[in-house]
Scaffold this motif. Structure first.
Motif, PDB file in Angstrom:
ATOM      1  N   ALA A  64      69.604  56.864  68.046  1.00  0.00           N
ATOM      2  CA  ALA A  64      69.937  57.262  69.419  1.00  0.00           C
ATOM      3  C   ALA A  64      71.083  56.456  70.029  1.00  0.00           C
ATOM      4  O   ALA A  64      71.845  56.972  70.860  1.00  0.00           O
ATOM      5  N   VAL A  65      71.221  55.209  69.619  1.00  0.00           N
ATOM      6  CA  VAL A  65      72.312  54.377  70.150  1.00  0.00           C
ATOM      7  C   VAL A  65      73.667  55.044  69.889  1.00  0.00           C
ATOM      8  O   VAL A  65      74.592  54.916  70.699  1.00  0.00           O
ATOM      9  N   LEU A  68      74.255  57.294  72.731  1.00  0.00           N
ATOM     10  CA  LEU A  68      74.610  56.549  73.946  1.00  0.00           C
ATOM     11  C   LEU A  68      76.062  56.105  73.879  1.00  0.00           C
ATOM     12  O   LEU A  68      76.832  56.235  74.835  1.00  0.00           O
ATOM     13  N   TYR A  90      67.985  47.756  77.934  1.00  0.00           N
ATOM     14  CA  TYR A  90      68.843  48.891  77.583  1.00  0.00           C
ATOM     15  C   TYR A  90      69.815  49.216  78.716  1.00  0.00           C
ATOM     16  O   TYR A  90      70.949  49.634  78.474  1.00  0.00           O
ATOM     17  N   VAL A 137      68.782  54.003  82.630  1.00  0.00           N
ATOM     18  CA  VAL A 137      67.743  54.180  81.616  1.00  0.00           C
ATOM     19  C   VAL A 137      66.521  54.758  82.315  1.00  0.00           C
ATOM     20  O   VAL A 137      66.066  54.227  83.326  1.00  0.00           O
ATOM     21  N   CYS A 139      63.258  55.514  80.880  1.00  0.00           N
ATOM     22  CA  CYS A 139      62.114  54.675  80.525  1.00  0.00           C
ATOM     23  C   CYS A 139      62.625  53.440  79.794  1.00  0.00           C
ATOM     24  O   CYS A 139      63.126  53.550  78.680  1.00  0.00           O
ATOM     25  N   SER A 141      61.929  51.063  77.680  1.00  0.00           N
ATOM     26  CA  SER A 141      60.852  50.751  76.741  1.00  0.00           C
ATOM     27  C   SER A 141      60.835  49.274  76.371  1.00  0.00           C
ATOM     28  O   SER A 141      59.820  48.760  75.920  1.00  0.00           O
ATOM     29  N   ASP A 166      69.855  57.274  79.487  1.00  0.00           N
ATOM     30  CA  ASP A 166      69.147  56.903  78.270  1.00  0.00           C
ATOM     31  C   ASP A 166      67.712  57.414  78.436  1.00  0.00           C
ATOM     32  O   ASP A 166      66.926  56.840  79.187  1.00  0.00           O
ATOM     33  N   VAL A 168      65.752  57.983  75.772  1.00  0.00           N
ATOM     34  CA  VAL A 168      65.219  57.836  74.416  1.00  0.00           C
ATOM     35  C   VAL A 168      63.691  57.742  74.435  1.00  0.00           C
ATOM     36  O   VAL A 168      63.017  58.377  73.633  1.00  0.00           O
ATOM     37  N   ALA A 169      63.167  56.964  75.372  1.00  0.00           N
ATOM     38  CA  ALA A 169      61.713  56.755  75.387  1.00  0.00           C
ATOM     39  C   ALA A 169      61.013  57.656  76.408  1.00  0.00           C
ATOM     40  O   ALA A 169      59.848  57.457  76.709  1.00  0.00           O
ATOM     41  N   LYS A 192      60.399  58.414  69.165  1.00  0.00           N
ATOM     42  CA  LYS A 192      59.579  57.830  70.231  1.00  0.00           C
ATOM     43  C   LYS A 192      58.485  58.838  70.625  1.00  0.00           C
ATOM     44  O   LYS A 192      57.614  59.103  69.837  1.00  0.00           O
TER      45      LYS A 192
HETATM   46  C1  LIG Z   1      64.344  53.066  71.260  1.00  0.00           C
HETATM   47  C2  LIG Z   1      65.295  53.055  72.363  1.00  0.00           C
HETATM   48  C3  LIG Z   1      66.664  53.017  72.134  1.00  0.00           C
HETATM   49  C4  LIG Z   1      67.223  52.922  70.752  1.00  0.00           C
HETATM   50  O1  LIG Z   1      67.306  51.597  70.488  1.00  0.00           O
HETATM   51  P1  LIG Z   1      66.809  50.842  69.210  1.00  0.00           P
HETATM   52  O2  LIG Z   1      66.931  49.416  69.657  1.00  0.00           O
HETATM   53  O3  LIG Z   1      67.706  51.209  68.135  1.00  0.00           O
HETATM   54  O4  LIG Z   1      65.388  51.242  68.960  1.00  0.00           O
HETATM   55  C5  LIG Z   1      67.503  53.042  73.220  1.00  0.00           C
HETATM   56  N1  LIG Z   1      67.022  53.120  74.478  1.00  0.00           N
HETATM   57  C6  LIG Z   1      65.714  53.165  74.740  1.00  0.00           C
HETATM   58  C7  LIG Z   1      65.246  53.260  76.157  1.00  0.00           C
HETATM   59  C8  LIG Z   1      64.801  53.141  73.688  1.00  0.00           C
HETATM   60  O5  LIG Z   1      63.489  53.214  73.947  1.00  0.00           O
END
Ligand SMILES: *Cc1c(COP(=O)(O)O)cnc(C)c1O
Length: 392
Positions: A64-65, A68, A90, A137, A139, A141, A166, A168-169, A192
């Motif tokens: 996912a990065v 971003l 994040y 961001v 969530c 995480s 973001d 991702v979570a 996630k």
């Molecule tokens: C998991 C996650 C990412 C991806 O990051 P990693 O460190 O590669 O796991 C980015 N942003 C959020 C909010 C995440 O939960």
């Protein structure tokens, strides 16, 4: 010896769903095999439904990065003015990304156990009318909190500011409505709350974001990071920019289907219930929640504050070694450990398992906690209504 923990309750990658695991065993076919192209298109349509968007979605080959970074690269420009909403690790990463692209960056910050105050975002946008890009961001995480992406998106829309989220979570674990909330680019991953494998960046892009990328001379072209290349080649002309990771796409397609069959609302509810159970369990153990209040606590992952005499690293290592359960540490943010309850691990008794494993490990490390009370509180939070009548 079997490699890996028996139970992966980390803050992601989380335990993969059996359907996705089975899909990973699908033969690797050519990415232009018509069956694969069909599946890819279906997966994109499902992904748009998961994102609740009528706009373009894309899957990029990378964690996912990558998504971003691609979003920032496409929308940031040297000398431009950005606003980073920072309430965790994040968020700080995205602020640094904007700076790395030559932007002047203002930050609206909150403590890393809290959510950012939307009024302060609005004040910042009023004070600096030249701000063009905002990152947030949804969530966090890394510390188990959530920001109000809906309100922040609406404030940004009123100021005509492009928003990168973001998510991702959050995708699949809590409501996310990019079109309604004014979120131009949302980035997620399958590993996630969707319960899939690591390896894809899932991205939604609004028409406004495309227009601004097109007008941005700094937006990459002829690059792995280029969202515009992806649009021009794949979305418009049916030619991939590169071979997609076929196995990951099969697995992602499987979890998209699985989540849609379950229904987004049911899935949000399940994550909320697991999180509530986890919070009740942590409090029952006698520990404090890291989040400043239940209102800002995440549906995907819960952080439990540790007493000073133990470190996250030793607690996580002990839980893993002694009990075969993988939790996550404090990501360098604070003295806490995190129990993930996303995707598969938001089901069933997983939150209870996480609480009990953490509690017993702490007892082993001479921290006085009440494992029974933690287990009882977490379990009670998952219980259905008591049956009336019948034999005692
Ligand atoms: C998991 C996650 C990412 C991806 O990051 P990693 O460190 O590669 O796991 C980015 N942003 C959020 C909010 C995440 O939960």
């Amino acid at each position: 010896m079997r490699p890996g923990a028996d139970f992966t309750l980390a803050s992601g990658p989380t335990t993969i769903s059996p359907r996705a695991l089975a899909a990973l065993a699908h033969p690797v076919v050519s990415h232009y095999d018509p069956d694969f192209v069909d599946l890819y298109r279906r997966a994109e349509a499902d992904l748009a439904r998961l994102f609740c968007t009528g706009h373009d979605v894309l899957m990029m080959a990378g964690e996912a990065v990558l998504g971003l970074e691609a979003a920032v690269a496409g929308l940031a420009r040297p000398g431009g003015h950005g606003l980073a909403v920072v309430s965790g690790m994040y968020g700080a990463f995205l602020a640094d990304e904007l700076r790395a692209h030559g932007m002047t960056v203002d930050e609206v910050r909150a403590d890393f156990n809290d959510a950012v105050d939307v009024d302060r975002v609005e004040e910042a946008l009023e004070r600096h009318p030249d701000i063009e890009l905002l990152t947030v961001v949804h969530c966090e995480s890394a510390s188990g909190t959530v920001n109000d992406a809906e309100q922040i998106g609406q404030v940004a829309r009123r100021h005509d500011v492009t928003v990168i989220v973001d998510a991702v979570a959050s995708l699949g674990g809590m409501p996310l409505r990019p079109d309604e909330w004014g979120l131009d680019i949302c980035v997620a991953g399958p590993q996630k709350c969707l319960g899939g494998p690591v390896g894809l960046a899932l991205v939604s892009v609004s028409p406004r974001a495309w227009a601004r990328m097109e007008a941005n001379p700094a937006a990459p072209r002829n690059s792995y990071l280029s969202l515009l290349d992806h649009r021009d080649k794949w979305i418009r002309n049916g030619r991939f920019t590169c071979a997609p990771p076929v196995s990951d796409v099969y697995a992602a397609a499987a979890v998209f289907e699985e989540v849609l069959e379950e229904g987004l609302e049911a899935r949000y509810e399940r994550h909320a219930r697991a999180a509530a159970a986890c919070r009740a369990g942590i409090t029952g153990l006698g520990l404090e929640l890291w989040a400043s209040s239940e209102d800002v606590a995440a549906p995907a992952v819960t952080a439990a504050t540790l007493p000073d005499r133990v470190t996250p690293a030793e607690v996580v290592a002990h839980v893993r070694q002694q009990y075969g359960v993988m939790l996550s540490d404090g990501a360098g943010v604070g003295n806490f450990v995190r129990i993930g309850h996303m995707g598969e691990t938001s089901r069933s008794m997983y939150p209870v398992l996480g609480v009990v494993a953490l509690g017993q490990a702490l007892l082993d490390l001479n921290v006085d906690v009440d494992v029974g009370a933690g287990a009882a509180a977490a379990t009670a939070a998952l219980a259905g209504p008591r049956r009336r009548g019948g034999p005692r």
